[in-house]
Design an enzyme around this catalytic site. Structure first.
Site, short mmCIF file in Angstrom:
data_model
loop_
_atom_site.label_atom_id
_atom_site.label_comp_id
_atom_site.label_asym_id
_atom_site.label_seq_id
_atom_site.Cartn_x
_atom_site.Cartn_y
_atom_site.Cartn_z
N TYR A 136 4.15 -0.48 -3.49
CA TYR A 136 3.61 0.54 -2.58
C TYR A 136 2.20 0.11 -2.22
O TYR A 136 1.41 -0.21 -3.11
CB TYR A 136 3.60 1.90 -3.30
N ASP A 175 -2.74 -6.78 -3.67
CA ASP A 175 -3.10 -5.36 -3.63
C ASP A 175 -3.54 -4.99 -5.04
O ASP A 175 -2.73 -4.76 -5.93
CB ASP A 175 -1.87 -4.54 -3.18
N LYS A 214 -9.05 3.25 -6.00
CA LYS A 214 -9.04 3.87 -7.32
C LYS A 214 -10.32 3.59 -8.14
O LYS A 214 -11.33 4.19 -7.86
CB LYS A 214 -7.77 3.49 -8.07
N1 HOZ Z 1 -0.29 6.87 -4.54
C1 HOZ Z 1 -0.53 7.61 -5.72
C2 HOZ Z 1 0.43 7.25 -6.78
N2 HOZ Z 1 0.82 5.89 -6.84
C3 HOZ Z 1 -0.67 9.07 -5.37
C4 HOZ Z 1 -0.03 10.06 -6.20
C5 HOZ Z 1 -0.44 11.50 -5.84
O1 HOZ Z 1 -1.59 11.86 -5.94
O2 HOZ Z 1 0.48 12.22 -5.44
#
Ligand code: HOZ
Length: 429
Positions: free
Chosen positions: A144, A239, A267
């Site tokens: 992702y 990433d 992050k």
């Molecule tokens: N993209 C984050 C998890 N891999 C976000 C999760 C969230 O805050 O819903």
């Protein structure tokens, strides 16, 4: 455990916010039940609206590596806020941040700050296309890279959690430019690059995947990616939104000793504020506007509050490398003891761990790509998640997410988590 206030807040939230949440995984949809509404957090603990206390293994999905409301970080934010919260003009702090990142991460000559990991990955891909003059990208199934159109093809995280097969709104043209293959499958990758010879601008990869649970690169996988990219004139994008400044000061590049052409961050780099960044070699990065014509911009990019939170966090990490050893030791202690506790049951399980990232899949075969992660027993995960929550341990509400340890966790917290697992497993079988 009473959660009536969270339940009321969730009903109220659904009247004004789609699904009651501002990011889908938080809705608890795949595990069922009501999401907890958080009132405050300190150190390793979250406190919900009903004043229940939880040991936190989400760490805001990675950023809170030092624990919540770290005193130095909070103080720095407070002081910075007195000088206003945004200028839309350059500041010395942005230079200090860029210099600090360069001193920690390998292969970064120039770095551009943005406001999220999504923005960082989206901009890195545009830059790769602009630089190489090629259109296609390769990503791995279950990885992702944020929610930009190009990445929502066989994506992990919330897309996998909600079992969304194809995302309405992503045009076929965009989707066709995203090629995918299984994580850790070098043969399939070779084949893909042959079939699309001279068309692939970049391969983007999570060097340690964290969006299908925690999935480790098999030995040689990243090294081989590097050499395929060298041979075929393709840019390699790491990433490092999850792994950057988490696995080591220089992230996965340092820890695994593989160089990328472009790296994306998010992050930890923001210390809990909305920050992302993309950077890399000068000859590539100088194609970004205003130096070059690959356009990218942001009103709140380099925002002073976000910068000071990230800068203070990174500085602490840089000056205290022992934090990485401590985090890894804690995670290995957790892994080994969870392993012991799971073995006492007949439940099939796989625990993957790398640095301070760890996850559990209920599976009787190795989990090293999306197919193996997706075939694990999600029903058992749901039960495990709720049994742990009831015992005051807050795991990510999806089997397709990594757990992140923070350094405020004590041995006592880890032992409570292990004990909670032992009790939970007895409850769910
Ligand atoms: N993209 C984050 C998890 N891999 C976000 C999760 C969230 O805050 O819903």
């Amino acid at each position: 455990m009473h959660t009536s206030k969270s339940q009321q807040l969730f009903s109220r939230a659904q009247q004004s916010i789609p699904g009651g949440v501002n990011s889908p995984v938080r809705a608890f949809k795949s595990v069922g039940g009501t999401p907890l509404f958080i009132k405050k957090a300190k150190g390793a603990y979250l406190y919900d609206a009903d004043d229940n206390k939880y040991i936190d293994y989400i760490a805001s999905w990675g950023p809170m590596i030092l624990g919540h409301a770290h005193e130095e970080v909070v103080k720095a934010i407070q002081e910075q806020a007195l000088g206003s919260t945004s200028y839309g003009a350059p500041t010395e702090l942005e230079i200090e941040m860029a210099e600090l990142i360069k001193s920690m991460a390998p292969n970064i000559d120039l770095i551009r700050m943005v406001s999220s990991g999504t923005e960082a990955c989206m901009s890195a891909i545009r830059l790769a296309r602009g630089y190489t003059g090629k259109n296609k990208i390769i990503k791995f199934e279950g990885c992702y890279h944020g929610h930009a159109d190009s990445f929502l093809v066989k994506a992990g995280s919330g897309v996998a959690t909600l079992n969304i097969q194809s995302v309405p709104g992503v045009t076929l043209g965009v989707a066709n430019d995203t090629l995918t293959c299984a994580y850790n499958d070098l043969k399939a990758l070779e084949k893909l690059t042959e079939e699309h010879k001279n068309q692939v601008a970049a391969i983007i990869v999570e060097p340690v995947a964290g969006n299908m649970g925690c999935i480790l690169p098999q030995p040689g996988f990243l090294q081989e990616l590097r050499s395929i990219c060298n041979d075929k004139n393709i840019l390699l994008i790491f990433d490092e939104v999850m792994t950057g400044f988490r696995l080591a000061p220089g992230g996965a590049q340092e820890k695994i000793k593989v160089n990328a052409d472009l790296v994306t961050y998010g992050k930890v780099i923001g210390g809990g504020m909305p920050v992302g960044a993309f950077g890399g070699k000068k000859k590539i990065m100088e194609h970004i506007a205003p130096l070059g014509s690959v356009y990218q911009a942001g009103t709140l990019s380099g925002n002073p509050i976000a910068m000071i939170a990230g800068y203070t966090t990174l500085k602490i990490l840089k000056n205290n490398r022992h934090i990485y050893h401590e985090l890894e030791e804690k995670t290995i202690y957790l892994r080994d003891n969870l392993h012991r506790v799971f073995l006492e049951t007949k439940i099939p399980f796989v625990i993957n761990q790398f640095g301070s990232m760890i996850s559990v899949h209920f599976s009787n075969h190795a989990v090293n790509d999306f197919a193996s992660a997706a075939s694990a027993n999600n029903e058992l995960f749901k039960k495990y998640f709720h049994a742990m929550l009831k015992r005051g341990v807050y795991l990510p509400p999806s089997a397709f997410e990594s757990w992140f340890l923070n350094n405020a966790l004590t041995r006592e917290d880890l032992d409570k988590t292990i004990q909670a697992t032992s009790e939970s497993l007895k409850e769910i079988i």
